[in-house]
Write a protein that holds these residues in place. Structure first.
Motif, mmCIF file in Angstrom:
data_model
loop_
_atom_site.group_PDB
_atom_site.id
_atom_site.type_symbol
_atom_site.label_atom_id
_atom_site.label_comp_id
_atom_site.label_asym_id
_atom_site.label_seq_id
_atom_site.Cartn_x
_atom_site.Cartn_y
_atom_site.Cartn_z
ATOM 1 N N UNK A 138 -36.422 17.752 10.156
ATOM 2 C CA UNK A 138 -35.225 17.146 10.763
ATOM 3 C C UNK A 138 -34.654 18.072 11.850
ATOM 4 N N UNK A 139 -34.565 19.355 11.563
ATOM 5 C CA UNK A 139 -34.040 20.328 12.538
ATOM 6 C C UNK A 139 -34.887 20.304 13.813
ATOM 7 N N UNK A 140 -36.181 20.268 13.633
ATOM 8 C CA UNK A 140 -37.095 20.313 14.776
ATOM 9 C C UNK A 140 -36.893 19.070 15.653
ATOM 10 N N UNK A 141 -36.764 17.907 15.012
ATOM 11 C CA UNK A 141 -36.610 16.647 15.754
ATOM 12 C C UNK A 141 -35.301 16.616 16.537
ATOM 13 N N UNK A 142 -34.259 17.185 15.925
ATOM 14 C CA UNK A 142 -32.945 17.177 16.570
ATOM 15 C C UNK A 142 -32.930 18.056 17.825
ATOM 16 N N UNK B 137 -31.151 5.090 11.304
ATOM 17 C CA UNK B 137 -30.551 5.574 12.556
ATOM 18 C C UNK B 137 -31.235 6.857 13.019
ATOM 19 N N UNK B 138 -31.417 7.776 12.086
ATOM 20 C CA UNK B 138 -32.058 9.048 12.440
ATOM 21 C C UNK B 138 -33.491 8.796 12.924
ATOM 22 N N UNK B 139 -34.221 7.988 12.170
ATOM 23 C CA UNK B 139 -35.623 7.698 12.532
ATOM 24 C C UNK B 139 -35.703 7.060 13.917
ATOM 25 N N UNK B 140 -34.762 6.179 14.207
ATOM 26 C CA UNK B 140 -34.755 5.470 15.482
ATOM 27 C C UNK B 140 -34.463 6.444 16.640
ATOM 28 N N UNK B 141 -33.488 7.344 16.398
ATOM 29 C CA UNK B 141 -33.103 8.270 17.479
ATOM 30 C C UNK B 141 -34.113 9.385 17.700
#
Ligand code: TYM
Length: 345
Positions: free
Chosen positions: A334-338, A175-179
């Protein structure tokens, strides 16, 4: 230098992460055969990260002094069982704050209903009642997901009872990778069938567990070996007299055969042939002997680590440093992507 070379070689290997709770004064045989034994073996073939998960432990109330003691005893048992800090990374969860940080992110991409469907939560909260169930217990699986994803683990060696949590790890990684774009490795559960579920010796219909109603069915690794030998000898079997593997019809005997097989290295078929014409007592006695032979040096090694708390703390401090060197960059990505603004302080 050795460590550098070891980690360079380890980098080509699949990554492993697993954890164990410090919620009791001793691990039991189910913990060892279902998980820890695989952890030891995988040090030779995988790049391994193992964690004493004290933050999971506080999802139910813990006495502070007891928790500290149990955390040390847990780490010592893992070393006593054969984890080698030169070949694996062994650390305590609360020493790496990235776990709690990524868990929050996981909480925010998990549906309320999805979390409410976790069977371990449903079972425990039904037993304790809503008013005695912490929110931490509800979000427990998300902390576990964070543990695993922070290390980009390929494989997670666990017992059968953790399968649903592993499925959630896969779902949330995807889910995270997809979003947000490819960030996390999607992990696979490593659950060897033969030892996936070790059953209670008195009630072979339920798994061996520290929350069992009676201590008679649980073999604790740090109990006096004679006490454990007695538990094997009084294990519940059935009214037949044949030593035969039949999970449905003969759950008690089948459990003993599986434990014997795991500890002796003989197949269940070899054991059936070996015990042909013999009574249940023969199987129980042999199993008790096998266990005592294994547990005696295990206890000696564990106690050696406990006798030198400074050395043990040093192992855990070095482990935390190695763990954070991997977890930190994963959390930052992860923080950067969010979309969190980069912190410059
Ligand atoms: P925990 O501490 O309850 O148990 C540690 C490991 O022992 C296995 N196990 C068994 N295996 C076979 N037969 C049994 N009767 C038996 N009882 C326990 C468990 O499956 C587990 O592998 N949530 C986890 C700890 C955890 C974790 C993680 C595991 C936290 N973060 C990340 C893997 C990856 C737990 O409570 O295990």
């Amino acid at each position: 230098m050795t460590t550098d070379r070891a980690s360079a070689a380890a980098n080509d290997r699949p990554r492993v992460f697993s954890g164990i709770q410090p919620t009791s004064g001793s691990f039991h045989l189910g913990n060892y055969l279902g998980a820890v034994r695989q952890w030891v073996d995988m040090q030779d073939t995988h790049d391994t990260f193992y964690c004493v998960v004290d933050q999971h432990a506080i999802t139910v109330e813990q006495d502070p002094a007891q928790l500290r003691e149990n955390t040390r005893v847990s780490a010592a048992q893992l070393l006593g069982a054969g984890l080698d800090p030169e070949r694996c990374t062994l650390f305590v969860q609360s020493h790496a704050p990235e776990h709690a940080q990524l868990a929050w992110v996981m909480n925010c991409i998990t549906g309320f209903g999805e979390a409410a469907r976790m069977t371990q939560f449903k079972d425990k909260s039904a037993k304790q009642g809503n008013d005695h169930t912490s929110v931490g217990l509800f979000t427990y699986p998300d902390l576990m997901v964070a543990d695993i994803l922070l290390y980009q683990a390929d494989e997670v060696p666990v017992g059968e009872d953790q399968r649903q949590h592993l499925e959630l790890s896969r779902t949330l990684a995807e889910r995270f990778n997809h979003r947000y774009g490819q960030t996390f490795t999607v992990p696979t559960a490593f659950i060897p069938k033969a030892t996936a579920k070790i059953y209670d010796l008195q009630d072979p219909g339920v798994k061996m567990s520290k929350s069992a109603s009676s201590p008679k069915g649980i073999v604790n690794l740090l109990d006096d070996a004679k006490t454990s030998a007695k538990k094997f000898k009084s294990a519940v079997t059935d009214t037949e007299t044949v030593i035969r593997y039949d999970e449905e019809g003969k759950p008690g005997v089948s459990n003993l055969l599986r434990i014997h097989s795991a500890m002796s290295g003989q197949t269940v078929e070899q054991l059936e042939a070996h015990f042909e014409g013999k009574m249940y007592g023969a199987l129980k006695t042999e199993l008790a002997e096998l266990f005592v032979e294994w547990v005696t040096p295990f206890q000696r090694r564990t106690n050696e680590f406990l006798d030198d708390p400074a050395a043990l703390d040093k192992v855990l401090a070095q482990g935390a440093e190695k763990a954070r060197a991997v977890a930190g960059p994963t959390l930052a990505a992860a923080y950067e992507r969010i979309g969190f603004l980069a912190s410059r302080h």
